[in-house]
Design an enzyme around this catalytic site. Structure first.
Site, mmCIF file in Angstrom:
data_model
loop_
_atom_site.group_PDB
_atom_site.id
_atom_site.type_symbol
_atom_site.label_atom_id
_atom_site.label_comp_id
_atom_site.label_asym_id
_atom_site.label_seq_id
_atom_site.Cartn_x
_atom_site.Cartn_y
_atom_site.Cartn_z
ATOM 1 C CB SER A 179 -0.945 0.000 1.193
ATOM 2 O OG SER A 179 -0.210 0.044 2.386
ATOM 3 C CG HIS B 32 -1.199 3.580 5.190
ATOM 4 N ND1 HIS B 32 -2.515 3.225 5.133
ATOM 5 C CD2 HIS B 32 -0.558 2.691 4.416
ATOM 6 C CE1 HIS B 32 -2.656 2.158 4.367
ATOM 7 N NE2 HIS B 32 -1.467 1.806 3.921
ATOM 8 C CG ASP C 183 -5.265 4.591 5.738
ATOM 9 O OD1 ASP C 183 -5.393 4.236 4.562
ATOM 10 O OD2 ASP C 183 -4.169 4.758 6.302
#
Lengths: 245, 180
Positions: free
Chosen positions: B57, B97, B123
């Site tokens: 990701s 992230h 998210d």
């Protein structure tokens, strides 16, 4: 005539790093003669001292007996390779550790609008929603070197409201993987992400736009650099569009 | 054939003292590894100072198997653009992230939203049901250093337990049998 007697090949081992385990092993150093010269002692490192029977050789060679064993060779090969790779990686990371990655990035905000509408990304409460178009002009080609894998360039809007003393919203970002793509010249670009305030405090507020970049190395430290140039402007005092519940 | 003479000979040759010494050095290796890990936790302030990237990701920045070095100093603030590692309730594995939005109150409480570079949306779908923001207590660490590929070893070990036991057995045998 000087006669040179070369050592026969079966008595000479590979360079010392290959045979670390074997030749200092007591099993192979039998009956040291008391009258050893220094050159002799040096040669002992390389000369196979004991004749082992064929059977013994075969059985012992698997693990840690002889320099020619598979286990020994693969062990040394793997550890040597890993050492070299670790040193090269470390050198690569160090070589760019102290470089400066600051660059001036010109940014101008355009077409600023405010809306007061339900925030569908959270709880549908009435929030301020800003539309900001912008220009960005920056040359990041000079940042690329052998230890830069990619640049993550992003445009931040920073402001303060009554509810929150410090707010940051990223309105646009770009991943740059090649030097050729690192010359950015954007004109009147719409924001990529929604610019929602956490509440309704955007009217008559100052907002500062600035470009930053995150340098992702091949190996080493992750750096975050902000451009020293900013663009500060005032949000309008009226909403363009208001939804009343 | 591997064990019948060569290795057993080696073990046989050792007396009790030597064997104990080998066990001790094995214990030293294990405990020093533990000490380094715990020491890193103290120095970095993060509960897991080194993490392995498990998903794609954050591509193309981080790929599966890359290693990240984290710090989590309470005094340096979370800011937008930083790569954070956070835990979400109900998920065992922490997520790596980037911070996309951030709001800070007068009393210093911060709430922020993250997004993976390679994901098209933020998210909120990954957080616990009803959770809209992350706070400081969710953060395990902030990424400060990067090393490619090295984490593949641990990924293989987790995916193939037999491989893990084989590696451990080989290392244990090597340390016990090997004589300097």
């Amino acid at each position: 005539m000087i006669s040179v007697r070369p050592l026969s090949i079966e008595h000479v081992a590979l360079p010392p790093f290959w045979n670390r385990n074997c030749y200092f092993h007591e099993q192979f150093t039998v009956h040291r003669s008391p009258s050893r010269t220094s050159s002799n002692r040096f040669l002992e490192n390389f000369v196979f001292r004991e004749e082992l029977s064929q059977k013994q050789c075969e059985t012992r060679s698997i693990f840690c007996s002889r320099m020619h064993s598979l286990a020994n060779r693969s062990n040394h090969l793997v550890s040597y390779t890993l050492t070299v790779m670790a040193i090269i990686t470390g050198a690569c990371a160090l070589s760019t550790r102290f470089l400066r990655y600051e660059r001036p990035a010109r940014v101008v905000g355009r077409r600023v609008e405010l809306h007061h509408i339900p925030n569908f990304t959270t709880d549908n409460a009435l929030n301020d929603f800003a539309v900001v178009n912008f220009d960005v002009k920056v040359d990041l080609r000079g940042l690329f070197n052998w230890n830069v894998k990619q640049l993550f360039v992003y445009l931040t809007a920073e402001y303060a409201t009554d509810d929150n003393v410090f707010n940051q919203v990223v309105v646009w970002d770009e991943i740059i993987e090649r030097r050729e793509d690192a010359l950015l010249d954007l004109n009147d670009v719409a924001s990529e992400y929604f610019f929602w305030d956490d509440g309704s405090g955007l009217r008559n507020r100052n907002v500062t736009l600035y470009v930053s970049w995150n340098v992702i190395p091949v190996a080493g430290a992750l750096l975050d650099v902000a451009s020293p140039l900013t663009n500060r402007f005032l949000f309008p005092s009226t909403y363009k569009h208001v939804v009343t519940k | 054939m591997l064990f019948d003479q060569g290795v057993l000979d080696e073990l046989w040759r050792m007396n009790k003292r030597q064997f104990l010494y080998q066990c001790l050095s094995f214990g030293m290796i294990v405990s020093s590894a533990l000490m380094i890990w715990k020491g890193l936790m103290v120095v970095t302030g993060s509960e897991s100072p080194i993490v392995v990237v498990l998903s794609g990701s954050m591509e193309p920045a981080f790929h599966r198997g890359d290693l990240l070095f984290l710090t989590n100093y309470q005094e340096d603030p979370v800011r937008v653009g930083e790569i954070v590692v956070f835990k979400v309730e109900g998920r065992d594995i922490p997520i790596v992230h980037r911070v996309l939005k951030l709001h800070e109150k007068v009393n210093g409480t911060v709430k922020f939203l993250t997004k993976g570079d390679n994901n098209s949306v933020d998210d909120r779908g990954l957080y616990a049901p009803g959770q809209l923001w992350l706070t400081k207590k969710d953060v395990v660490g902030r990424a400060r250093g990067f090393l490619p590929y090295v984490g593949m070893v641990t990924i293989y070990m987790n995916e193939y337990p037999k491989f893990k036991y084989a590696v451990l057995a080989c290392l244990g045998l090597y340390v016990l049998v090997h004589r300097e």
